[in-house]
Design a protein around this motif. Structure first.
Motif, PDB file in Angstrom:
ATOM      1  N   ASN A   1      17.626   1.329  27.938  1.00  0.00           N
ATOM      2  CA  ASN A   1      18.756   0.622  28.572  1.00  0.00           C
ATOM      3  C   ASN A   1      18.787  -0.865  28.240  1.00  0.00           C
ATOM      4  O   ASN A   1      19.867  -1.426  28.036  1.00  0.00           O
ATOM      5  N   ASP A   2      17.645  -1.524  28.189  1.00  0.00           N
ATOM      6  CA  ASP A   2      17.668  -2.975  27.942  1.00  0.00           C
ATOM      7  C   ASP A   2      18.171  -3.340  26.548  1.00  0.00           C
ATOM      8  O   ASP A   2      18.566  -4.488  26.316  1.00  0.00           O
ATOM      9  N   PHE A   3      18.167  -2.387  25.619  1.00  0.00           N
ATOM     10  CA  PHE A   3      18.686  -2.670  24.276  1.00  0.00           C
ATOM     11  C   PHE A   3      20.143  -2.219  24.125  1.00  0.00           C
ATOM     12  O   PHE A   3      20.729  -2.368  23.053  1.00  0.00           O
ATOM     13  N   CYS A   4      20.713  -1.677  25.205  1.00  0.00           N
ATOM     14  CA  CYS A   4      22.132  -1.295  25.179  1.00  0.00           C
ATOM     15  C   CYS A   4      22.977  -2.448  25.737  1.00  0.00           C
ATOM     16  O   CYS A   4      22.425  -3.445  26.213  1.00  0.00           O
ATOM     17  N   GLU A   5      24.287  -2.313  25.678  1.00  0.00           N
ATOM     18  CA  GLU A   5      25.189  -3.449  25.918  1.00  0.00           C
ATOM     19  C   GLU A   5      24.932  -4.231  27.209  1.00  0.00           C
ATOM     20  O   GLU A   5      25.035  -5.445  27.221  1.00  0.00           O
ATOM     21  N   ASP A   6      24.620  -3.553  28.309  1.00  0.00           N
ATOM     22  CA  ASP A   6      24.434  -4.275  29.563  1.00  0.00           C
ATOM     23  C   ASP A   6      22.982  -4.660  29.814  1.00  0.00           C
ATOM     24  O   ASP A   6      22.650  -5.165  30.888  1.00  0.00           O
ATOM     25  N   GLY A   7      22.137  -4.443  28.836  1.00  0.00           N
ATOM     26  CA  GLY A   7      20.704  -4.652  29.027  1.00  0.00           C
ATOM     27  C   GLY A   7      20.280  -6.097  28.854  1.00  0.00           C
ATOM     28  O   GLY A   7      21.061  -6.966  28.466  1.00  0.00           O
ATOM     29  N   ASN A   8      19.008  -6.347  29.142  1.00  0.00           N
ATOM     30  CA  ASN A   8      18.480  -7.714  29.112  1.00  0.00           C
ATOM     31  C   ASN A   8      18.261  -8.247  27.697  1.00  0.00           C
ATOM     32  O   ASN A   8      18.152  -9.456  27.509  1.00  0.00           O
TER      33      ASN A   8
ATOM     34  N   THR B   1      10.965  -0.422  35.267  1.00  0.00           N
ATOM     35  CA  THR B   1      12.325  -0.872  35.579  1.00  0.00           C
ATOM     36  C   THR B   1      13.361   0.034  34.895  1.00  0.00           C
ATOM     37  O   THR B   1      13.050   0.736  33.931  1.00  0.00           O
ATOM     38  N   VAL B   2      14.587  -0.033  35.392  1.00  0.00           N
ATOM     39  CA  VAL B   2      15.675   0.752  34.804  1.00  0.00           C
ATOM     40  C   VAL B   2      15.872   0.351  33.341  1.00  0.00           C
ATOM     41  O   VAL B   2      16.178   1.185  32.485  1.00  0.00           O
ATOM     42  N   GLY B   3      15.681  -0.926  33.031  1.00  0.00           N
ATOM     43  CA  GLY B   3      15.868  -1.398  31.658  1.00  0.00           C
ATOM     44  C   GLY B   3      14.929  -0.733  30.666  1.00  0.00           C
ATOM     45  O   GLY B   3      15.243  -0.600  29.486  1.00  0.00           O
ATOM     46  N   ALA B   4      13.782  -0.306  31.140  1.00  0.00           N
ATOM     47  CA  ALA B   4      12.801   0.336  30.252  1.00  0.00           C
ATOM     48  C   ALA B   4      13.082   1.825  30.079  1.00  0.00           C
ATOM     49  O   ALA B   4      12.520   2.463  29.189  1.00  0.00           O
ATOM     50  N   GLU B   5      13.945   2.371  30.924  1.00  0.00           N
ATOM     51  CA  GLU B   5      14.219   3.817  30.856  1.00  0.00           C
ATOM     52  C   GLU B   5      15.115   4.153  29.670  1.00  0.00           C
ATOM     53  O   GLU B   5      15.875   3.318  29.184  1.00  0.00           O
ATOM     54  N   PHE B   6      15.057   5.403  29.272  1.00  0.00           N
ATOM     55  CA  PHE B   6      16.011   5.906  28.283  1.00  0.00           C
ATOM     56  C   PHE B   6      17.375   5.975  28.961  1.00  0.00           C
ATOM     57  O   PHE B   6      17.462   6.258  30.160  1.00  0.00           O
ATOM     58  N   PRO B   7      18.467   5.718  28.215  1.00  0.00           N
ATOM     59  CA  PRO B   7      19.800   5.826  28.813  1.00  0.00           C
ATOM     60  C   PRO B   7      19.995   7.230  29.390  1.00  0.00           C
ATOM     61  O   PRO B   7      19.539   8.219  28.806  1.00  0.00           O
ATOM     62  N   ALA B   8      20.678   7.317  30.526  1.00  0.00           N
ATOM     63  CA  ALA B   8      20.877   8.610  31.187  1.00  0.00           C
ATOM     64  C   ALA B   8      21.571   9.600  30.254  1.00  0.00           C
ATOM     65  O   ALA B   8      21.338  10.802  30.337  1.00  0.00           O
ATOM     66  N   ALA B   9      22.425   9.088  29.358  1.00  0.00           N
ATOM     67  CA  ALA B   9      23.195   9.974  28.478  1.00  0.00           C
ATOM     68  C   ALA B   9      22.375  10.484  27.288  1.00  0.00           C
ATOM     69  O   ALA B   9      22.818  11.377  26.573  1.00  0.00           O
TER      70      ALA B   9
END
Ligand code: VGL
Ligand code: ZN
Length: 212
Positions: A20-27, A95-103
């Protein structure tokens, strides 16, 4: 034009840091980063084996600009093992940012290699940390399992995908970078430099359409 590549025994798909952190809304957002999710989902199950990496930093990791007074993200600093880019806090363990995207389909991942969990050392490559000494063990795993060809992509193409591809080629794997499954941060031309370095190292840049 690349010829169609037929999947064979000994092929491995390596999904690099699609988090998630490397996707558009990520840190540490990589432009258009989430676009790779659909490509990897289309490839899910097409390879007999899939391994993923996960950037996994403790809070206060030394690669974070916030760990150094007065330093801005994306500046560089001399570390004991060489020059290190300082990043915004990202992919912090748990953290959520470290998780794989839900999709992202992850059920077929047979191994997840976490990296960057040592506070003092950053880790881009799936095979070795940035000190070029500390190994993740992935090379031994892949050799023991008998893989010959490695198909990889993910985030970001000019950092973790780049160093993974270089190490894979150096370890003797036939290495293919899946272009449409990869997006770049592109700091100071690092996208073009990465593509050139991967090609010079013997890796082939293909698209998912080249895969049967
Ligand atoms: C990455 C910068 C910092 C990557 C990880 O996955 O490419 N880049 N940590
Ligand atoms: Zn990181």
């Amino acid at each position: 034009m690349t010829e169609i590549i037929k999947q064979a025994a000994g092929d491995l798909l390596l999904v690099v840091d699609v988090q998630n952190d490397f996707c558009e809304d990520g840190n540490l957002a990589v432009p258009d980063g989430s676009a790779v999710v659909a490509v990897f989902n289309r490839l899910a199950g097409r390879f007999a084996s899939t391994v993923a990496t996960q950037d996994w930093h403790p809070p206060g990791h030394r690669s974070f600009a916030s760990a150094h007074a007065g330093q801005e993200p994306f500046s560089t600093m001399a570390f004991p093992y060489g020059e290190q880019t300082l990043w915004p806090d990202h992919c912090v363990q748990g953290t959520v940012g470290a998780e794989f995207p839900a999709a992202l389909e992850t059920d077929h991942f047979e191994l997840v290699v976490r990296k960057g969990f040592r506070s003092e050392i950053d880790s881009y490559s799936a095979f070795a940390e940035n000190d070029h000494t500390t190994r993740t063990g992935l090379e031994g795993y892949l050799h023991e399992r008998g893989f010959k060809r490695l198909f990889l992509g993910g985030l970001a193409g000019d950092f973790c995908v780049l160093y993974s591809a270089l190490d894979a080629a150096a370890a003797g794997f036939e290495t293919y970078v899946i272009d449409d499954a990869t997006r770049y941060i592109d700091l100071d031309g690092s996208k073009d430099a990465a593509r050139q370095a991967m090609t010079e190292a013997g890796a082939s840049i293909i698209t998912s359409a080249d895969l049967l």
